[in-house]
Design a protein around this motif. Structure first.
Motif, mmCIF file in Angstrom:
data_model
loop_
_atom_site.group_PDB
_atom_site.id
_atom_site.type_symbol
_atom_site.label_atom_id
_atom_site.label_comp_id
_atom_site.label_asym_id
_atom_site.label_seq_id
_atom_site.Cartn_x
_atom_site.Cartn_y
_atom_site.Cartn_z
ATOM 1 N N LEU A 112 -2.219 -1.166 -3.659
ATOM 2 C CA LEU A 112 -3.229 -0.131 -3.461
ATOM 3 C C LEU A 112 -2.511 1.202 -3.311
ATOM 4 N N VAL A 113 -2.904 2.171 -4.127
ATOM 5 C CA VAL A 113 -2.331 3.513 -4.055
ATOM 6 C C VAL A 113 -3.415 4.464 -3.565
ATOM 7 N N LEU A 114 -3.200 5.046 -2.400
ATOM 8 C CA LEU A 114 -4.143 6.017 -1.846
ATOM 9 C C LEU A 114 -3.594 7.419 -2.093
ATOM 10 N N ALA A 115 -4.329 8.200 -2.866
ATOM 11 C CA ALA A 115 -3.954 9.584 -3.146
ATOM 12 C C ALA A 115 -4.839 10.517 -2.338
ATOM 13 N N ALA A 116 -4.273 11.638 -1.925
ATOM 14 C CA ALA A 116 -5.024 12.622 -1.142
ATOM 15 C C ALA A 116 -5.537 13.720 -2.068
ATOM 16 N N GLY A 117 -6.845 13.915 -2.076
ATOM 17 C CA GLY A 117 -7.452 14.858 -3.012
ATOM 18 C C GLY A 117 -7.029 16.293 -2.807
ATOM 19 N N ALA A 118 -6.639 16.656 -1.571
ATOM 20 C CA ALA A 118 -6.196 18.024 -1.289
ATOM 21 C C ALA A 118 -4.708 18.060 -0.955
ATOM 22 N N ASP A 119 -3.941 17.154 -1.577
ATOM 23 C CA ASP A 119 -2.507 17.050 -1.308
ATOM 24 C C ASP A 119 -1.786 18.304 -1.791
ATOM 25 N N GLU A 120 -1.062 18.947 -0.887
ATOM 26 C CA GLU A 120 -0.348 20.178 -1.222
ATOM 27 C C GLU A 120 1.086 19.919 -1.666
ATOM 28 N N HIS A 121 1.518 18.661 -1.627
ATOM 29 C CA HIS A 121 2.903 18.334 -1.951
ATOM 30 C C HIS A 121 3.057 17.451 -3.192
ATOM 31 N N PRO B 191 1.045 16.150 -6.559
ATOM 32 C CA PRO B 191 -0.161 16.242 -7.391
ATOM 33 C C PRO B 191 -0.696 14.854 -7.750
ATOM 34 N N LEU B 192 -1.981 14.821 -8.094
ATOM 35 C CA LEU B 192 -2.625 13.552 -8.416
ATOM 36 C C LEU B 192 -2.125 12.967 -9.725
ATOM 37 N N SER B 193 -1.893 13.800 -10.746
ATOM 38 C CA SER B 193 -1.604 13.262 -12.082
ATOM 39 C C SER B 193 -0.356 12.382 -12.130
ATOM 40 N N PRO B 194 0.767 12.745 -11.503
ATOM 41 C CA PRO B 194 1.908 11.824 -11.553
ATOM 42 C C PRO B 194 1.669 10.532 -10.777
ATOM 43 N N ILE B 195 0.867 10.588 -9.729
ATOM 44 C CA ILE B 195 0.526 9.356 -9.006
ATOM 45 C C ILE B 195 -0.307 8.446 -9.896
ATOM 46 N N GLU B 196 -1.263 9.020 -10.605
ATOM 47 C CA GLU B 196 -2.076 8.224 -11.526
ATOM 48 C C GLU B 196 -1.227 7.622 -12.638
ATOM 49 N N ALA B 197 -0.291 8.415 -13.173
ATOM 50 C CA ALA B 197 0.578 7.915 -14.232
ATOM 51 C C ALA B 197 1.442 6.764 -13.730
ATOM 52 N N PHE B 198 1.955 6.895 -12.513
ATOM 53 C CA PHE B 198 2.757 5.827 -11.921
ATOM 54 C C PHE B 198 1.920 4.562 -11.758
ATOM 55 N N ALA B 199 0.730 4.682 -11.168
ATOM 56 C CA ALA B 199 -0.121 3.515 -10.922
ATOM 57 C C ALA B 199 -0.504 2.821 -12.220
ATOM 58 N N VAL C 289 0.854 -1.186 0.000
ATOM 59 C CA VAL C 289 0.000 0.000 0.000
ATOM 60 C C VAL C 289 0.892 1.239 0.000
ATOM 61 N N LEU C 290 0.642 2.147 -0.934
ATOM 62 C CA LEU C 290 1.372 3.403 -1.016
ATOM 63 C C LEU C 290 0.437 4.544 -0.633
ATOM 64 N N LEU C 291 0.859 5.361 0.306
ATOM 65 C CA LEU C 291 0.083 6.503 0.777
ATOM 66 C C LEU C 291 0.706 7.775 0.212
ATOM 67 N N ALA C 292 0.013 8.420 -0.723
ATOM 68 C CA ALA C 292 0.516 9.655 -1.347
ATOM 69 C C ALA C 292 1.984 9.530 -1.725
ATOM 70 N N VAL D 35 -8.733 7.830 -4.588
ATOM 71 C CA VAL D 35 -8.503 9.225 -4.228
ATOM 72 C C VAL D 35 -9.417 9.578 -3.048
ATOM 73 N N LEU D 36 -8.818 10.043 -1.974
ATOM 74 C CA LEU D 36 -9.574 10.438 -0.792
ATOM 75 C C LEU D 36 -9.763 11.950 -0.826
ATOM 76 N N ASP D 37 -10.947 12.359 -1.240
ATOM 77 C CA ASP D 37 -11.242 13.784 -1.374
ATOM 78 C C ASP D 37 -11.149 14.492 -0.026
ATOM 79 N N GLY D 38 -10.627 15.713 -0.055
ATOM 80 C CA GLY D 38 -10.569 16.535 1.150
ATOM 81 C C GLY D 38 -9.425 16.217 2.080
ATOM 82 N N LYS D 39 -8.635 15.192 1.778
ATOM 83 C CA LYS D 39 -7.508 14.828 2.644
ATOM 84 C C LYS D 39 -6.228 15.513 2.162
ATOM 85 N N ASP D 40 -5.410 15.969 3.130
ATOM 86 C CA ASP D 40 -4.140 16.583 2.768
ATOM 87 C C ASP D 40 -3.058 15.509 2.644
#
Length: 252
Positions: free
Chosen positions: A195-204, A206-214, A132-135, A224-229
């Motif tokens: 399992l890759v968990l991305a944070a929807g409000a991640d300030e460090h 971005p979602l797109s490179p995580i999606e590309a990696f996965a 499991v990868l977290l952000a 994607v967990l919306d509202g999470k930093d």
């Protein structure tokens, strides 16, 4: 649950960890998950502790630890690089696999710890049952090549000896090795469940490179967990529950 402090030597450095084990019957063997923290973090990060507790509640042991120069481990932070953390993680995993009650092995990594976990899984192959990868900070190589790290800027062609960030001295060797880091090349040989968990409000990260990696991994599911930093606040339990349920499904 039985909690025990552990100390593992890697590269001459004493790494301090915490082993959490569910109550076991004599001779019983259970899965164990090694948990890896972020850059500028430690094993006591809220999302990591919550994940450990959720796993133990599902009958899975965990081993959290601090990388070089962070938390309670020895060594100097300025000497820290991702390759060094990879070597440390491999030594911790070897320690975990030798424990007599361990059956299968899983990995969890947060941010830079997610990069370490995925690269290590790629090197270990089928010896890792699930991950499991977290952000995951899959932007490290692109960012350091562009002369930036977590908002700090530097000349990528003339690297400074160190950058002061958040009270830590980030060393030149971290930046140099970061520019060459084969994150995808090392990770992609891993064909097990991820399992890759991305944070929807991640300030460090971005979602797109995580999606590309996965998308380049054999058996990766992204949520994607919306509202999470970046730290999965304000409710770390949601990420912990998803991680623990996924690992129970694939390890138990």
């Amino acid at each position: 649950m039985v909690t025990s402090p552990v100390e593992i030597t890697s590269g001459g450095i004493a790494l301090v960890g915490t082993l959490d084990v569910p109550e076991l019957e004599p001779g019983q063997r259970v899965p164990l998950v090694v948990i890896m923290h972020r850059l500028f973090g430690d094993q006591e990060e809220a999302v990591l502790v919550a994940t450990s507790r959720a796993l133990v509640a599902r009958g899975i042991a965990t081993l959290r630890f601090d990388f070089i120069g962070q938390g309670r481990s020895g060594g100097r932070f300025i000497d820290m690089t991702v390759p060094i953390e990879l070597a440390e993680a491999a030594d911790v995993v070897a320690f975990a696999r030798a424990l007599p009650f361990v059956s299968t092995l899983g990995l969890v990594g947060h941010s830079q710890g997610g990069v370490v976990a995925s690269m290590l899984a790629g090197r270990m192959g089928s010896d890792v049952g699930a991950i499991v990868l977290l952000a995951p900070a899959v932007i490290i190589r692109d960012d350091t090549r562009a002369g930036t790290i977590l908002g700090a800027s530097f000349d990528p062609d003339d690297l400074p000896e160190q950058i002061e960030m958040w009270g830590y001295p980030l060393g030149r060797e971290f930046l140099r090795t970061g520019q060459e880091l084969p994150i995808l090349d090392d990770s992609s040989p891993y064909e097990g469940p991820m399992l890759v968990l991305a944070a929807g409000a991640d300030e460090h990260v971005p979602l797109s490179p995580i999606e590309a990696f996965a998308s380049r991994m054999t058996d990766a599911r992204i949520v994607v967990l919306d509202g999470k930093d970046h730290f999965f606040e304000p409710d770390v339990q949601r990420a912990a529950t998803l991680a623990a349920d996924f690992l129970r499904e694939h390890l138990v």
